[in-house]
Design a protein around this motif. Structure first.
Motif, PDB file in Angstrom:
ATOM      1  N   GLY A  11     -74.974 -28.097  -0.482  1.00 43.07           N
ATOM      2  CA  GLY A  11     -75.298 -26.685   0.145  1.00 43.07           C
ATOM      3  C   GLY A  11     -74.541 -25.549  -0.578  1.00 43.07           C
ATOM      4  O   GLY A  11     -74.258 -25.770  -1.797  1.00 43.07           O
ATOM      5  N   TYR A  20     -69.586 -25.683   8.386  1.00 48.15           N
ATOM      6  CA  TYR A  20     -70.977 -26.186   8.194  1.00 48.15           C
ATOM      7  C   TYR A  20     -71.567 -26.485   9.543  1.00 48.15           C
ATOM      8  O   TYR A  20     -70.823 -26.774  10.469  1.00 48.15           O
ATOM      9  CB  TYR A  20     -70.807 -27.593   7.636  1.00 48.15           C
ATOM     10  CG  TYR A  20     -70.461 -27.542   6.182  1.00 48.15           C
ATOM     11  CD1 TYR A  20     -70.955 -26.789   5.003  1.00 48.15           C
ATOM     12  CD2 TYR A  20     -69.141 -27.945   5.864  1.00 48.15           C
ATOM     13  CE1 TYR A  20     -70.623 -26.592   3.766  1.00 48.15           C
ATOM     14  CE2 TYR A  20     -68.591 -27.814   4.474  1.00 48.15           C
ATOM     15  CZ  TYR A  20     -69.385 -27.164   3.522  1.00 48.15           C
ATOM     16  OH  TYR A  20     -68.683 -27.142   2.276  1.00 48.15           O
ATOM     17  N   GLU A  45     -75.975 -29.713   8.092  1.00 46.81           N
ATOM     18  CA  GLU A  45     -75.177 -29.591   6.661  1.00 46.81           C
ATOM     19  C   GLU A  45     -74.205 -30.614   6.661  1.00 46.81           C
ATOM     20  O   GLU A  45     -74.024 -31.459   5.560  1.00 46.81           O
ATOM     21  CB  GLU A  45     -74.587 -28.337   6.204  1.00 46.81           C
ATOM     22  CG  GLU A  45     -75.583 -27.352   6.329  1.00 46.81           C
ATOM     23  CD  GLU A  45     -75.055 -25.894   6.165  1.00 46.81           C
ATOM     24  OE1 GLU A  45     -75.414 -24.996   5.444  1.00 46.81           O
ATOM     25  OE2 GLU A  45     -73.989 -25.627   7.097  1.00 46.81           O
TER      26      GLU A  45
END
Ligand code: ATP
Length: 704
Positions: free
Chosen positions: A264, A432, A436
């Motif tokens: 990410g 997150y 994620e």
């Protein structure tokens, strides 16, 4: 005959050991303890017998003792003087006893046997053997120096009357200092010369360093300044004045490194790649100083490491947490006792190159103490106009920091001093979402923990569902640090099972009682990690249906976003508002604003104006200080709910500042707040319209 066993001859205060006394004890005769009642012992003197000592042994013993005298002068000057006297007297009885007493190599029990031997010839034989061994083992490379030393001592002995012990000792100690210290330090001064030659010192620095070296050479090693100067020059020689690693800025490789090490973080990676691209094209040493800010455990430190890796530069981390002294950054002046260089110079010495990536970790935890402000010192370090000649107080020579890439991290930007913040380009990073975190766990944390615990990935499989359960019920964080710890616990459990099975029979081909791979599911997680710590924090489930006056607000702190329940009740009274829960001034003012707005709009809203009753607003977690304007809308909702006797939905949280005329104003930390709400089980969040743009950063699963 009764006699004292030991006679204390003199207690001498040695000048170099100011607080330590040395007690010199002299044995005068052999004796046997006949009776012993504390504190008195009755002893009987024992007499030695000469025995049969042949002349050959006598000559050899005397010769060996003369060699031994040379060795002894290094160890104890007074013992050497006594031995010399005994040698002149040729008293073999005393010579054997005294010389053996100087040997440290002989074991205690052997020494006791020796002591109990009354036959002098037998003792001389033993002493002769041991002294010979001792001389053999003391073969020293500085033989010439020792001989000079010995000669000078002998000269002293002839010049000074034998009874003038104090004078003799002082002079003799000077000789020991002069020669003894050269024997020890000669090597380090020579080594230093070599190091200074190899250090590739820049022009202005070289002359000053050699000047100091010459000063060191002219110094007596016992001077207190000697070691200070020696350490200083060691540092000068060790610093990477001209050593650097070549930059290999390959953008596609850098992208690959960032992708492999981090999941990410697209926005952050993009900005980092831009930073690298500009460096590649301009070849400028100076560039912006990046500052990664956000909650703990979201990868600020590790992304800085990845930058160093993709540049091929050395990486040094400087933790600034709790530093409150300017000299930590800039060093102490050399005149201070135990002076040291500052952290920047130490980091450069450790890196061994003058262009490392230095991470200034936690710049928000610098405090100004009584000894100056460390932030002010950092300002100079980070200023591209000044840092090409940074002067550390200890080093007192300008060092060029312009090739160093400084990156900083902070949890809370509001704690960073404004001038310092102004020098940096802030890249905000947020926590997150569960999805994620799951990806990060599968791709990075779990493989790392398996590797750390020595488990082959084929032998232990953690189901995605189990990881999600860990995220939801065993951690409550914006980052992934606790999650990694929990995965570590699961891996250790697997390691124990594997090791136990292997231990059962080392020769077995198949691991008994163990089916591989070990699969970890939800039930196994519960078994390994125990009761879920954070299930009880599902506030929606816990609080159930709301009563009038209750609403969920949202707050954000350095630890990430969080749900903040607000409770309001009424009491008979005259329209006053009481507040509890350690609220700050701004939050209290928001309550006043909300109350005034309800009163002004009660007619239009068909609710009570709260003028004939008192309201009490409480925000739980009373020990935690709360402040800020962003709870305005939530407080209005709580008071309206109370005034209209209507309930607010308990699966909804509200954030936004309110003005006196009823305008909803934007607030910060939207992503963190929404993630915090999601972690607490909230399904609907009401945000200010003016914050709509912030929602683009939110994960689709969260939005859904
Ligand atoms: N996006 C990510 N991908 C892979 N690993 C990550 C990611 N984010 C965090 N981690 C891992 O989480 C751990 C903690 O990260 P790190 O130490 O960089 O946190 P931090 O943000 O610097 O925290 P602090 O503010 O407490 O210093 C590291 O092992 C890091 O590799």
């Amino acid at each position: 005959m009764d006699l004292p066993v030991l006679l204390i001859t003199n207690g001498v205060l040695l000048p170099e050991a100011r607080l330590k006394y040395t007690l010199h004890l002299l044995g005068v005769s052999r004796a046997r303890i006949e009776s012993f009642a504390l504190p008195i012992a009755s002893v009987k003197q024992l007499y030695t017998v000469p025995g049969d000592l042949n002349d050959e042994i006598k000559v050899e013993f005397l010769r060996n003792l003369k060699d031994f005298l040379t060795y002894l002068t290094f160890e104890s000057i007074e013992s050497a003087i006594t031995l010399k006297k005994l040698l002149e007297e040729k008293n073999f009885d005393a010579l054997a006893d005294f010389s053996v007493a100087q040997l440290r190599e002989v074991s205690f029990s052997t020494m006791l046997d020796y002591l109990a031997t009354l036959d002098t010839s037998r003792r001389v034989l033993l002493a002769n053997e041991w002294i010979k061994e001792c001389i053999k083992s003391q073969s020293d490379p500085n033989e010439q120096l020792k001989r000079d030393h010995h000669k000078e001592l002998v000269k002293l002995g002839t010049l000074i009357p034998a009874n003038d012990l104090a004078k003799l000792r002082d002079k003799a100690q000077n000789v020991v200092r002069k020669y003894g210290s050269r024997v020890k330090s000669g090597n380090s001064v020579e080594a230093l010369e070599g190091k200074l030659r190899d250090a590739q010192l820049p022009d202005g620095i070289r002359d000053r360093a050699w000047e100091e070296y010459d000063r060191l050479k002219g110094m007596n090693s016992q001077q207190s300044e000697y070691n200070v100067l020696l350490n200083y020059l060691d540092l000068v020689a060790a610093l990477p004045w001209s050593k650097s690693t070549p930059d290999h800025i390959d953008i596609s490789k850098a992208r690959q490194v960032l992708d492999v090490t981090h999941d990410g973080m697209d926005k952050v990676k993009k900005r980092v790649l831009e930073f690298l691209a500009v460096r590649k094209l301009t070849d400028h040493a100076t560039g912006p100083i990046l500052c990664f800010s956000g909650p703990p455990g979201i990868g600020k430190t590790s992304i800085a490491k990845a930058i160093a890796k993709s540049l091929g530069r050395k990486f040094e981390r400087m933790s600034l947490g709790g530093i409150r002294d300017e000299s930590d950054i800039r060093g102490h002046r050399r005149t201070y006792v135990a002076a040291m260089p500052g952290r920047i110079i130490q980091a450069l010495k450790h890196a061994g190159t003058n262009n490392p990536v230095i991470l200034l970790d936690e710049v928000d935890k610098l405090y100004a103490g009584v000894s100056g402000s460390p932030s002010a010192a950092l300002l100079e370090v980070l200023d591209p106009e000044q840092n090409n000649s940074f002067v550390d107080h200890y080093l007192n020579l300008p060092f060029d920091l312009s090739n160093v890439i400084f990156i900083s991290t902070a949890n809370d930007l509001s704690q960073v001093e404004a001038p310092l913040l102004d020098r940096m380009e802030v890249i905000e990073m947020s926590g997150y979402s569960h999805r994620e975190k799951l990806h990060i766990a599968q791709n990075h944390l779990l493989p790392r923990q398996l590797d750390k615990n020595g488990i082959c990935p084929d032998h232990l499989i953690v189901n995605p569902d189990a990881i999600l359960h860990m995220i939801e019920s065993y951690t409550m964080e914006a980052g992934v640090r606790q999650l990694e710890r929990q995965l570590g616990a699961v891996c250790r459990h697997g390691a124990l099972k594997l090791a136990e099975a292997l231990n059962t029979d080392i020769a077995a081909d198949v691991v008994p009682e163990l089916h591989l791979p070990i699969v970890i599911d939800r039930t196994a997680v519960k078994h390994i990690l125990g009761i879920a710590k954070f299930e009880r924090l599902n506030l929606v489930k816990k609080l159930g249906r709301f009563k009038p006056g209750m609403v969920f607000g949202l707050s954000v702190s350095v630890l990430g976003g969080k749900v903040m329940p607000i409770e309001a009740t009424t009491n008979p009274g005259k329209g006053k508002v009481q507040t509890t829960g350690k609220l700050g001034d701004v939050l209290k003012e928001s309550i006043e604003v909300a109350k005034t707005w309800i009163r002004a709009n009660s007619g239009r809203l068909s609710c009570s104006s709260l003028t004939d009753i008192d309201a009490h607003v409480h925000i739980p977690e009373g020990a935690v200080k709360k402040d800020g304007p962003s709870a305005g809308c939530a407080i209005v909702s709580a008071l309206y709910s109370l005034a209209a006797n209507r309930c607010v939905r308990s699966d909804t949280a509200v954030t936004g500042e309110i003005s006196l005329t009823g305008h909803v104003l934007p607030v910060g930390g939207i992503k963190e707040k929404v993630l915090g709400a999601h972690r607490a089980g909230i399904r609907r969040v009401i945000l200010p319209e003016s914050n709509r743009a912030d929602t683009s950063e939110l994960d689709d699963t969260i939005k859904a």
